[in-house]
Scaffold this active site. Sequence first.
Site, PDB file in Angstrom:
ATOM      1  CB  SER A  60      -5.540   8.115   0.450  1.00 24.95           C
ATOM      2  OG  SER A  60      -4.099   8.661  -0.961  1.00 24.95           O
ATOM      3  CE  LYS A  61      -3.696  13.319   7.104  1.00 26.04           C
ATOM      4  NZ  LYS A  61      -4.852  12.881   8.634  1.00 26.04           N
ATOM      5  NE  ARG A  62      -0.171   5.655   1.769  1.00 20.74           N
ATOM      6  CZ  ARG A  62      -0.861   4.152   1.333  1.00 20.74           C
ATOM      7  NH1 ARG A  62      -0.948   3.718   3.085  1.00 20.74           N
ATOM      8  NH2 ARG A  62      -0.780   3.885   0.474  1.00 20.74           N
ATOM      9  N   GLY A 118      -0.967  12.273  -0.754  1.00 14.63           N
ATOM     10  CA  GLY A 118      -0.614  14.466  -1.155  1.00 14.63           C
ATOM     11  C   GLY A 118      -1.351  14.319  -2.524  1.00 14.63           C
TER      12      GLY A 118
END
Length: 485
Positions: free
Chosen positions: A253-255, A257
């Site tokens: 996920s983007k969150r 990283g």
Amino acid sequence: MLPVRTRFAPSPTGFLHMGSLRTALYCYLFTRKNKGTFILRIEDTDQERLVPGATEVIYDTLRECGLNWDEGPDVGGPVAPYVQSERKDSYLPYAKQLIESGHAYYCFCTREELAARREAAQARGETWKYDKHCLGLSREQVAGNLEKGLPWVVRQNTPTTGESDFDDLVYGHISAPNDTLDDMVLLKADGMPTYNFANVVDDHLMGITHVIRGMEYLSSTPKYNLLYKALGWDIPLYIHLPNVMRDAKHKLSKRDGDAYYSDFIKKGFLTPALMNYLALVGWNPGDEREFFTLSELVEAFSVQGLSKSPAIFDVNKLTWFNAEYIRRLSPGEYLRLAQPWFEQALSGTGMDYPRLAELMQPRTEIFSQIPDMVRFLKEMPGYDLALYENKKQKSGMESVPGALALAKNLLETVEDWSEEAIHAALIPGIAAAGLKNGTVLWPLRVALSGQLSTPGGAIEIAYLLGRRETTRRLDAALKRVGGAN
Ligand code: GLU
């Protein structure tokens, strides 16, 4: 068999997700292995989600990874253009053909109407799919609505009986009862096709023989096949790929990283290590080999080695690969890559980076770890006196003041501050004092670094710090341990 033609078809979102990159990699490997043609197609029909510069990110990333394409927006090719928005006019005629043959229809339902009917269906406990409301309009009603300029979309008219099935080269036989298939939108009010329509039209017009893409499209593929059949086109072969997951439950996920190629490059992972590891996330060479260059991957790749269970992307394993790749760099290459990270922690120190690089190369797993590992060379960290107790040598604090004082005296005799000279002063001097090397070098290393683990030993650190800083740190340590200064 026809010559293989495949495409990687990313949407320009500004980043390349690791799952997409792996799709591109497998697509490339499959194509090169089969001496086929690898096409890059940019899928930008969702005009609301366009990000400036995003196409360049795709080009740059693929090129950096060595995944060169044979046809594409920038290199051209026989079935250009390769950007969907530039192909806008090619979709409407096929949509009209489908309408004529009864496989599609105009729909004029507004958002509000759809929302109201969806809510009502949900209130009755039904799962909502489009209720074919506009299929009931007469030719005249449709013509009237179009004339009035009412906003419209074109929907696929899926059959309500029977089954649709196909064989996926990874997932095997897939079949879906037709009455579960949604009448999806093919063409939107802005005249742009949806992915659901564009992928079929473009894959056909571009002569794609093997469609390689993420498994999120597996359940829609029966609908795509109905379109191929309705248009009288050959259905391509399908290779759907399992999701790339962080663990059994979580996607990358983007969150966290860990979603994008650029996240890993920023942290100092090496592209060849990343590609090597990524190839193994969902594919197995069938033997024990782990290290592959891109061309070795081409050689080894086969669809049979693809797995259909979700693939776990294990950052620890990637880190292990990366460390191996770093160890295999030439010293010059390591120095070039490490230098900016040295600078982050050590700028202005005039440190001998080539020597530091030699000491650091075997210990670096990811370049981003470097600043924390070398910062002590610029700023002496605070430390606990317990560090002086060397368990291995069973020597306690009592010998430390004497050992540091001896080191100081010996170091004062060094003329040219080189590692050889420091060595030549310390080692015989320690022996002459009747002490073991460790009894002096251990506390000296602690006094100079304030930490238990360091790249290099006391001699290398003293050299890197230089005479002045070495003396300064040694004096401070002597003061702390209560030795003569
Ligand atoms: N544009 C789609 C995506 O980025 C491509 C899917 C496909 O390969 O057909 O997910």
